[in-house]
Enzyme design. Structure first.
Site, PDB file in Angstrom:
ATOM      1  CB  CYS A 112      57.910  44.231  31.128  1.00  0.00           C
ATOM      2  SG  CYS A 112      58.450  43.981  29.440  1.00  0.00           S
ATOM      3  CG  HIS A 250      58.884  41.067  33.494  1.00  0.00           C
ATOM      4  ND1 HIS A 250      58.074  40.479  32.548  1.00  0.00           N
ATOM      5  CD2 HIS A 250      59.867  41.711  32.799  1.00  0.00           C
ATOM      6  CE1 HIS A 250      58.547  40.751  31.345  1.00  0.00           C
ATOM      7  NE2 HIS A 250      59.621  41.492  31.470  1.00  0.00           N
ATOM      8  CG  ASN A 280      60.229  39.724  28.388  1.00  0.00           C
ATOM      9  OD1 ASN A 280      59.049  39.970  28.619  1.00  0.00           O
ATOM     10  ND2 ASN A 280      61.191  40.602  28.582  1.00  0.00           N
TER      11      ASN A 280
END
Ligand code: ACO
Length: 325
Positions: A112, A250, A280
């Site tokens: 990520c 993020h 996500n």
């Protein structure tokens, strides 16, 4: 050293919306649990689209936004941990699809934090004169590596991609990039690769490639490393956190953002948030948020932004941007 600017952004998500209520039909969960623990209400999940499909359509939009031709691009970097193939790279698949035949293409794997890593590569290539125009993409189809019977992970993720065009410029645009890693946290977030099919080795195994995670430890890591990332992004600049208009973190968990904003004493309103709609999206998350902000007219010339990514590896990174598009 050359100055480098972001001159265009684009993003792409699948059309299919899966709500928390949909998920409660396949695992023992509820909208109340997911919303209150994570802030996620729904996510986009592919019906058949590949990582390269999402990456290419995000790239086409970024190219259009930048007003350049695909032949101008001399570097394509795709950050992904869910490539369609080990070989060819996702970047080569994108190159073919968008007809950017003058580019050097490769993928990077930093979970990520991947988009920040890719941004750093594009930034360094242009700063040093190796490249002039770089296409940077974060793209993941996480749905294909989730264990859809594991309620502690499958509710958290969604599919998506975001892209940015970086170009050599007279004006400052990317003011700093910082990255870091800690392999000692390797097992906190994992997804095994293909197994070993070698009949001559002592062990033949074909593990299932699915994500597993130590949620509490990852939460602790993220809320510790993100403040450091913000500080590092600002460290060598003349700006303080009060000068920053938006923090684009993020999108892993809305509660994480609340903890980070409290720890840093930064108004939560400055943290851009779209996790409620996408979950996500791993490497896609930061550029998807950036593109939404750009397309919705939130970014004005001169605005200062801090981007922050963190994820498996462990990996992390941040960038300080002055929006001069
Ligand atoms: N629905 C209902 N109950 C659930 C679910 C679910 N989807 N998932 C877990 N539970 C249960 C657990 O089984 C547990 O039940 P028990 O008390 O009977 O054992 C209870 O809920 C509490 O579980 P916890 O794991 O303690 O819940 P927590 O408050 O820690 O929240 C969460 C879990 C949301 C995963 C949190 O730890 C988190 O956000 N961690 C970070 C995860 C993350 O962001 N990962 C990715 C970041 S990096 C990257 O993007 C790759």
């Amino acid at each position: 050293m050359n100055e480098v600017q972001i001159i265009g952004t684009g993003s792409s998500v699948p059309d299919q919306i899966i709500t928390n209520d949909h998920l409660s039909n396949i695992v023992d969960t509820s909208d109340e649990w997911i919303s209150s623990r994570t802030g996620i209400k729904e996510r986009r999940i592919v019906k058949g689209e590949t990582t390269a499909n999402l990456a290419s359509s995000a790239a086409k939009r970024a190219i259009e936004d930048a007003g350049i031709s695909p032949e101008d691009i001399d570097l394509i970097v795709v950050a992904t941990m869910t490539p369609d193939y080990f070989m060819p790279s996702t970047a080569c698949l994108v190159q073919k699809e968008i007809k950017a035949h003058n580019a050097t293409c490769f993928d990077v794997s930093a979970a990520c934090a991947g988009f920040i890593y890719a941004l750093n590569i594009g930034f360094q290539f242009i700063r040093t004169g190796q490249s002039n125009t770089a296409l940077i993409i974060g793209a993941d189809v996480y749905s294909k590596i989730l264990d859809w019977s594991d309620r502690s992970t499958c509710v958290l993720f969604g599919d998506g991609a975001g892209a940015a065009i970086l170009q050599k410029s007279q004006n400052k645009g990317i003011l700093s990039v910082y990255t870091g890693s800690d392999g000692r946290g390797d097992m906190l977030l994992t997804c095994p690769a293909v197994g070993n099919s070698n009949p001559f080795s002592s062990e033949v195994n074909l593990p299932k490639s699915v994500v597993s995670m130590n949620g509490k430890e990852v939460f602790r890591f993220a809320t510790t490393i993100a403040p450091k990332c913000i500080e590092e992004a600002l460290k060598h600049s003349s700006y303080t956190k009060d000068h920053i208009k938006y923090y684009v973190l993020h999108q892993a968990n809305a509660r994480m953002m609340e903890v980070i904003s409290k720890k840093m004493n930064i108004d939560i309103e400055k943290f851009y948030k779209n996790i409620e709609r996408y979950g996500n999206t791993c490497a896609g998350s930061v550029p998807l948020a950036l593109d939404e902000m750009n397309q919705n007219g939130l970014l004005k010339k001169g605005d200062l932004l801090v981007l922050v990514g963190f994820g498996g590896g462990l990996t992390w990174g941040s960038a300080l941007l002055q929006w001069n598009k």
